[in-house]
Design a protein around this motif. Structure first.
Motif, PDB file in Angstrom:
ATOM      1  N   ALA D  59       0.854  -1.191   0.000  1.00 56.92           N
ATOM      2  CA  ALA D  59       0.000   0.000   0.000  1.00 56.92           C
ATOM      3  C   ALA D  59       0.889   1.240   0.000  1.00 56.92           C
ATOM      4  O   ALA D  59       1.174   1.836   1.044  1.00 56.92           O
ATOM      5  CB  ALA D  59      -0.913  -0.001   1.222  1.00 56.92           C
ATOM      6  N   SER D  60       1.340   1.626  -1.171  1.00 51.11           N
ATOM      7  CA  SER D  60       2.196   2.811  -1.305  1.00 51.11           C
ATOM      8  C   SER D  60       2.265   3.153  -2.779  1.00 51.11           C
ATOM      9  O   SER D  60       1.844   2.369  -3.624  1.00 51.11           O
ATOM     10  CB  SER D  60       3.615   2.527  -0.798  1.00 51.11           C
ATOM     11  N   SER D  61       2.795   4.314  -3.080  1.00 54.71           N
ATOM     12  CA  SER D  61       3.036   4.578  -4.493  1.00 54.71           C
ATOM     13  C   SER D  61       4.375   3.956  -4.873  1.00 54.71           C
ATOM     14  O   SER D  61       5.052   3.332  -4.051  1.00 54.71           O
ATOM     15  CB  SER D  61       2.967   6.073  -4.785  1.00 54.71           C
ATOM     16  N   PRO D 196      -6.132   3.887 -10.127  1.00 53.89           N
ATOM     17  CA  PRO D 196      -5.625   5.063  -9.414  1.00 53.89           C
ATOM     18  C   PRO D 196      -4.306   4.715  -8.719  1.00 53.89           C
ATOM     19  O   PRO D 196      -4.020   3.542  -8.464  1.00 53.89           O
ATOM     20  CB  PRO D 196      -6.722   5.337  -8.370  1.00 53.89           C
ATOM     21  N   PRO D 197      -3.501   5.726  -8.391  1.00 53.49           N
ATOM     22  CA  PRO D 197      -2.250   5.452  -7.680  1.00 53.49           C
ATOM     23  C   PRO D 197      -2.500   4.982  -6.251  1.00 53.49           C
ATOM     24  O   PRO D 197      -3.573   5.181  -5.696  1.00 53.49           O
ATOM     25  CB  PRO D 197      -1.532   6.805  -7.688  1.00 53.49           C
ATOM     26  N   GLY D 198      -1.485   4.347  -5.656  1.00 52.19           N
ATOM     27  CA  GLY D 198      -1.587   3.944  -4.257  1.00 52.19           C
ATOM     28  C   GLY D 198      -1.291   2.476  -4.011  1.00 52.19           C
ATOM     29  O   GLY D 198      -1.295   2.024  -2.867  1.00 52.19           O
TER      30      GLY D 198
END
Lengths: 383, 383, 383, 383
Positions: D59-61, D196-198
């Motif tokens: 869970a991160s870019s 989406p990003p993330g």
């Protein structure tokens, strides 16, 4: 994976924010909460139709509203003048005949606009003409009929209404119910209103209400007087198409934000670009004398299998345009430019058409239609 | 912030997955892609109505389909038997009269089921009865009429059809068109079909098609023969309510997955729980002899302002139930248990009702209605 | 068909309007359009945290923000006081140890709040305490620690920060960063912020910024100074979790509309109702001395297989609550009351629990927990 | 009204069906229901990365995953070879330095691919090189580095890993982790994964796991060993970005349906079309020797204000492309062709660019870039 591009003159693409708005949990349609939304939607419709009249909202597709117009506007002893220059003009007449009314047909080749002089002549010849039925634009032939001229004529006849099917016109072209002398003006959800099908709206003039009150035609579901009573209480006579009305509320907010003048100007620009592109590809316009603002039609080369071309565009290329109906089946192509459409949708439709024509052996120069459209679309983007 | 809980007998909550499915970009309704979806939806409808007959899909609310049933089933010289035990029974008669048909009324107090013997008597007294019109459940009175019994009777009369408004019944109660001898069976989208309003479906028997072919009633938009021809080509005569049909496709897949038998059993369980809860609160059922599977009604104490109670539940507590219509306005409460509803929606409705009754000064014991419902709902959860 | 009811303390239900907002086409996150949304979201966060400080937005779950807090707040030579009264308290310590920091553990039985006197003692005993790490509420034990008391203590120590994990507290309880003397305050998206997981926010005080500037800990992705620079330009240092930030924008608008005071009051009411219901069923609260506003825990009867009960509730009844973690696994049940939750969700959780306990052979009286909750929930609905 | 067209190399458009899938009510991420979805997503990732290795979901870019790669792959005494041919190459080095590692920089002009011979030389010169860090494609310079060649080289060095940032490459170009000898392969959600990003994913080879087990770097949130243990139980170590994983599940189903070979071929075709279009407009490619499959960059005429052009395209025309970063700011334009992109998106980008260049006074012939692209895109549509 293949992306889909919807470029047919109805159904037109639904803006994402409208689709998502309709996906929200419903408000019960018999509550003050829904009544407020309904009232605001009605106000928005009056703005759109440029009228102070009531605008009814019917849970039906456009043909249902057409039937409603006939059985409310007419009385059984009256005659109907029907302007038939396309599939939908013909439908006016069929509905009248289904209800036993005498029809005075004014037939035009598909693509040719009605001649007001002929309407005037008929009105003088015949007493007891209950209404003149016409399309502002006949989707099947992409022609625009001279509605404002007809309005001037018909206004002189106190017992005759002008009933205009504006389903493929209102929200694209500048049609002002009050200014143009229209007595009933029909709108459908799946065209310039950018919604799924299933909702039709009808503006009704004071003159029309007078006539309706004397009509002896049978009707129940499409009883405009009952709807008018309900409208006064911010509701409908029967269960409304609530999700579509909710979507319409959103659409009308978008339209107000853009402004009608800008909306009409933008649509006209896209229309000019589409026509320029089609002509640059050597195709002949279907309705050159009076092309609609909402959609453009062009004749395909005789040698071409037009049904196969439309199928190729849709199934192989992902671009859905419309072909022809009835006697024009396989002979024309129709492209939409009303609703949720912008410059690069026109570019897409033309680029795809160029490539498809090329694949079908036509001597088309790639980029030529696009360039002609771009030349005009530049007006949309100031320096 | 306040959460909303929709517990009225139509519109009912739309399942999230169905709402999202309808929010996806539309497929043009005149393409092979939509035809496939349409065909599968039709198959699903036949499963739902338990029939081998055609099931038409109309872009209208239920009242439009009722008009369609009348103008197709009847001929102008025929009489109609109308079972009137609620607002919707009355509507059958009003439609018939709007089209100039003679109505033989069989009136029942709201909440009382029809007596088949009286129908039989009328059928014997009168020649030329075109159809018997009835509700499987009249939403206004929450009564279930004995549709299967009527089917047995009417089948003996070769020129008479049994026309059943199953709008608030199909998908809740076990109504099998073929088994029960129904000639026209109506369904509406916003009830057990868990969709927004605007789509109505009508199953039509072979006996009905025969009669329709001889009918002389005026009709255009609701012309069932034209729809039948279109249905054979996997489409509709006029622009379909495409987004609702897309949603229906999803709903019918959900229903098939659950299975009709389970669906009916689950709904009946929720109905019993709701009734037990209402009675435990000291309220009298509106239709004790023949309560509907789809929704329950109960009389409120005479001293209570029922309209204010319903308003309080909705506006202060966020729980939307239905009150009464016409002469029952302000006197009853109606709770839904068809469609996208499960145990804890019944618990919610009852808990809210308990609290509202308490706030309105009624001597209710909190938790008592809930407990009675829980007792029954336990059956849904085996050890 | 079975409906699902999500009643666990994170993830909590996402309001439909928020879910739909996040489904709209994205705005590129490096545009003025997104910057405006980002700035407004930041303003909203300051309102929520009741602070004038910067609030950073990190694309990570809460544990990432916890690591960020440690590696920014501390220097390698400093000691950390860790209040460990649950799984998440323990995590503070584990992070510190992973980065080689010396931890002064203050362990409490799960459910017992921290004793500020013990913290004070440690602060006096040890020089060089970089920070006190605590949960405002430890989700695992449903206890609320006395954050404001700790704030008063820690403020006296110029080189020590109070770092508060408010992931399961902010938006439920009244935690005011500035008023309460908190130096870092963490929030997570999937709790009271009603969003999917993947976004964590950290408020940082002036005192904290001073210490961060002197920190020698290794860090890159969670470099708060880099984020602060980006924040000043209305953006993030690395690609932001843009869809969640868009959803947060909507959530914060909802929270502002309700008002923080009302939000806290409503949550407290739901919490009291949940606790009353659990106790009425004869269950012992997990954190009776200092129960959290966000979620309630109760011990299950010793004889009961708690894991099976939670599974039964979820898989057979459709109601997802949380069980216990680590040494409380199978021994407790936890129910959420923060975020998109209202009265009838509490009623649902209790009614389901009653029925499940009954099915597991417990001598529970149906409706008893519900009634106790209703009694309190009535306060939400004035006459 | 103006329509928006998103054509930047990340974030890329999210397919409607994926956006709607993520809008559905969440499944709690600690349930068997989510575990099944998680497991299937993991299988899909292995298909996408063409590997039998574990693929972690963080869970991160992307930058978080880059940090994770560094702190797991390296030990504190080791050196890192960093290939720096763009902004993201530079980032590898910055992360290493933030964690105190010695970096052996291999700098290349933006747009030039790495030279494997130089890497080999460095590997021979230096003992104790922990890893070679490289981008498969550097988004900032649109260059593709020779990853497979590097794989062959690095495989000979038992203590050295090849760590590849495939964030803007996997799902666009044919990068096969196992075949190409890659030890860590990073993917980001907002590029070819159409989300989406993330969310960031990292494939980890057996050789890498061996090294990770010996690494002495500090880490907690990005602890790959802890994630591996969780992965074996179909979950994540910390709260997962559950909505993005749900979306990824849908995306991977779409990719499987298309097939990787077709996906790569389609993307390459779009890339060739974009490059042909840019060159036909007289623009020089940014990375002519090794252009990326995912996005194309071109230098703008020196006299042109590139920032203003990109702004004009976005704000006046509704077409979002990317400009340049750092020293290329204002000098280049970058167009995306990975993810949810098809022929007419390329046509749109080029048509808009032509019109914008015209508006900025460049002597461009409208339709010329489009025509060059169409010529190539025709390959996608067989006769």
């Amino acid at each position: 994976m293949q992306k889909s591009y919807l470029m047919a003159p109805g159904p037109t693409p639904v803006p994402e924010q409208v689709a998502l708005r309709m996906a929200a949990p419903a408000i019960h349609h018999r509550t003050p909460q829904f009544s407020r939304l309904f009232r605001e939607t009605h106000e928005g419709l009056k703005y759109l139709l440029q009228t102070e009249n009531d605008v009814l909202m019917l849970a039906s597709s456009g043909s249902g509203a057409m039937e409603g117009a006939v059985v409310n506007a007419m009385s059984s002893s009256e005659k109907a003048i029907v302007i038939n220059g396309g599939k939908f003009g013909e439908r006016w007449g069929k509905i009248c005949e289904a209800y036993g009314l005498e029809v005075l047909w004014l037939n035009y080749p598909w693509g040719a606009p009605a001649d007001p002089a002929q309407v005037e002549e008929l009105l003088l010849q015949h007493e007891n003409v209950g209404a003149v039925f016409v399309q502002a634009c006949d989707t099947a032939s992409t022609v625009a009929h001279p509605v404002a001229c007809l309005g001037k004529l018909v206004q002189k006849h106190p017992r005759t209404l002008l009933v205009v099917d504006g389903i493929t016109a209102v929200g694209a072209a500048d049609i002002a119910m009050d200014r143009d002398g229209i007595d009933m003006l029909l709108v459908g959800s799946q065209k310039a209103l950018m919604l799924p099908p299933g909702l039709a709206c009808v503006g009704v003039s004071t003159k029309a209400w007078e006539k309706i009150s004397q009509s002896d035609m049978p009707r129940f579901y499409f009883d405009f007087q009952k709807e008018r009573k309900a409208l006064a209480k911010d509701t409908t006579a029967y269960t409304p198409a609530a999700s579509l009305i909710t979507g319409l509320h959103e659409v009308l907010a978008m339209i107000r934000q853009e402004g009608l003048a800008h909306l009409h100007k933008r649509t006209e620009l896209l229309a000019r670009a589409a026509r320029a592109g089609l002509q640059a590809l050597g195709l002949e316009l279907l309705a050159p004398a009076a092309p609609a603002a909402s959609c453009s039609g062009a004749r395909l080369p005789e040698s071409l299998d037009g049904k196969a071309l439309v199928r190729y565009l849709r199934d192989t290329m992902g671009v859905t345009v419309a072909g022809g109906q009835d006697h024009l089946e396989g002979k024309i192509i129709r492209i939409n430019h009303m609703g949720y459409v912008d410059s690069f949708d026109i570019v897409t439709a033309l680029a795809a058409l160029e490539m498809a024509l090329h694949r079908f052996g036509q001597p088309v120069k790639l980029g030529q239609g696009v360039a002609a459209a771009q030349e005009i679309l530049l007006e949309r983007y100031p320096s």
